[in-house]
Write a protein that holds these residues in place. Sequence first.
Motif, short mmCIF file in Angstrom:
data_model
loop_
_atom_site.label_atom_id
_atom_site.label_comp_id
_atom_site.label_asym_id
_atom_site.label_seq_id
_atom_site.Cartn_x
_atom_site.Cartn_y
_atom_site.Cartn_z
N SER A 19 1.13 -1.43 -0.34
CA SER A 19 0.09 0.42 -0.17
C SER A 19 0.78 1.03 -0.05
O SER A 19 -0.01 2.41 -0.64
N LYS B 115 -7.90 1.02 -5.51
CA LYS B 115 -7.40 0.52 -4.26
C LYS B 115 -8.11 1.54 -2.77
O LYS B 115 -8.07 2.66 -2.99
N ASN B 116 -7.13 1.03 -2.24
CA ASN B 116 -7.41 1.38 -0.38
C ASN B 116 -6.76 2.42 -0.72
O ASN B 116 -6.13 2.63 0.62
N LYS B 118 -5.56 6.95 -0.03
CA LYS B 118 -5.97 8.06 0.73
C LYS B 118 -5.95 9.46 -0.21
O LYS B 118 -5.46 9.39 -1.00
N LYS B 120 -8.36 10.34 -2.70
CA LYS B 120 -8.81 9.64 -3.71
C LYS B 120 -9.50 11.28 -4.70
O LYS B 120 -8.99 11.25 -5.87
#
Lengths: 287, 308
Positions: A19, B115-116, B118, B120
């Motif tokens: 991530s 995806k996840n 921050k 966006k």
Amino acid sequence: MTDATTEQTSRFDDVSLQSLGTHAVLYGVALLMAIPYLYTISRSFQPRRYLTDPQPYWIPPEITFDHYQYLLTESLFVQWTINTFVIAGGATIIILVIDSMIAFSLTRLDWPGQSIVMGVILASFMVPYYMNIVPLYTVVSDLGLVNSYLGVILPAVASPLGVFLLYQFFRDIPDEYEEAARLDGFSTFQIYYRIVLPLARPILASLALFMFVYNWNAFLWPLIVLSDEAAYTLPIGLVNLYQGNITTPGLHMAVTVLASLPLFIVYLFFQGEIVRAVQIQGTGTTG
Amino acid sequence: MGLRNRFTTGENERAQQTVFGVRKETVEGIAWSLPYLAVFSVFLIWPALKGFYMSLHNWDPFVPSESEFIGLENYIELFNDPVFWDAMKGTIYFVALSVPLLVLLGLGLALGVNKNVKGKTVLRAIYFSPYILTVAVVTLIWSEVYSEGYGLINYYLGFVMSDPPGWLTSTNLAMPALAFMTVWWLVGFNFVIFLAARQGVPERLYEAARLDGASTWRAFKDVTLPQMRNSILFVVIIQFILQFQVFAQPFVLTSGGPRGSTDTLVYYLYRSAFSQHQYGYGAAIGYVLVMILVVIALINFKVIGTND
């Protein structure tokens, strides 16, 4: 510590590393993409001696509004802005009115030959715009529309995109609304104006914004039709400034900022609609 | 189109109303279509047909009726014209550089943002924003970035290279520079379309893939790609068609130079018709361009469209 927990933590670390990598790449690209803007804005406020220095100044040591002042007073910038507004606004309004009319006629009225008409409009998607410019110029010239607003607006209005998008939307409006209205004695015009158009407001808004931005930015066609400097649109005017003798980088940067400002304001307020118009285009044409 | 219920009495009465013996709905239907059809015929269909007629003539821009019919001579001349072939090569080179990058970068950014992540909304706004600029503004901005004397890139390259290249003055680098600038300008369009398509893929398909123990790569290959095939096909075709018609970038920044290395088909069409007043020749280039684009679209449909 048992095996299970170690495995869990290491998998967790994997995910967060991945991530982290994703974030780094996405924000890195965003920064690279923003740099040309930031640099342009910064340079538009710099006095000449900093602009010709090989070292770039991100934060100008000294700020000047000279470039902006020159554009607004010494060039035809204001006239070009008015021209662009009239052309982009005019084209957008005409597109909304006549495209919604024909889309209404093709989906809500029943008449012989409408499938042929729709077929021809769909097939015209295959005609690339630029292929037409030479014969189109002779047509516009025969009609005496060279150097005029209409000469730029009318060919833009002929685009089948709006008809296609509205056709798809109008087709999906349930018949029941229309039938109930007919029973209440609504005329065809009332059904169009008081039922179909209000239901289609979101897609009309998206189409309007998309067409406004598109026509504001149009380049090749206005370049061909508009030969008089006072008739230029902003894109043509600023290229003319660039290719003319005035080679001041500060001026070029100021003109790009000023020419983009109205669109950025529109974009800030209507981001959702513009993005949606693009997406409808993407899903509509293949589905 | 005509597939609608006509059960209600209101509809039946309406269907029987006539104007001068013609069904009222037919008259209305044609009247409502007429404004668009008029503009469409005069400014799209008629020029498309007239262009073919013009391409068969040695067109006289001042007295069109005196134009000499020469058959396919414009086309034959075109095939023996070295400038045309250089422009063709330039165009293909530009397309080969820009289209894959436009598609892959757009897809990569869309899958990343999906995806996840921050922020966006900020990312989406930044990626999309250059798309709303006019090409004239884009080229002016990049003329500063690429400039040899005080350009941004060469200043920083100067720290690692003793002699940074002239991006727009080198025959090898000018076209890649224009292509890269174009990717910056247009990638947001593809990004937005891919993002919408990715969000339309049902999440349960990924859950099923996960339960089957599929790797990220397998999930991408067996779920994401097939599900997004229509959008990918749309973007690839649209980008081929748009980039094949590249004009403003070489027109503003390089004037086709250095030494013809950034000449393109539409730019040559523009020069033939509007600088040299060879309208018939320009119209012929336009027709050749269409044929190329139709073939490209068909190939794309074959390659991406039917591949299960």
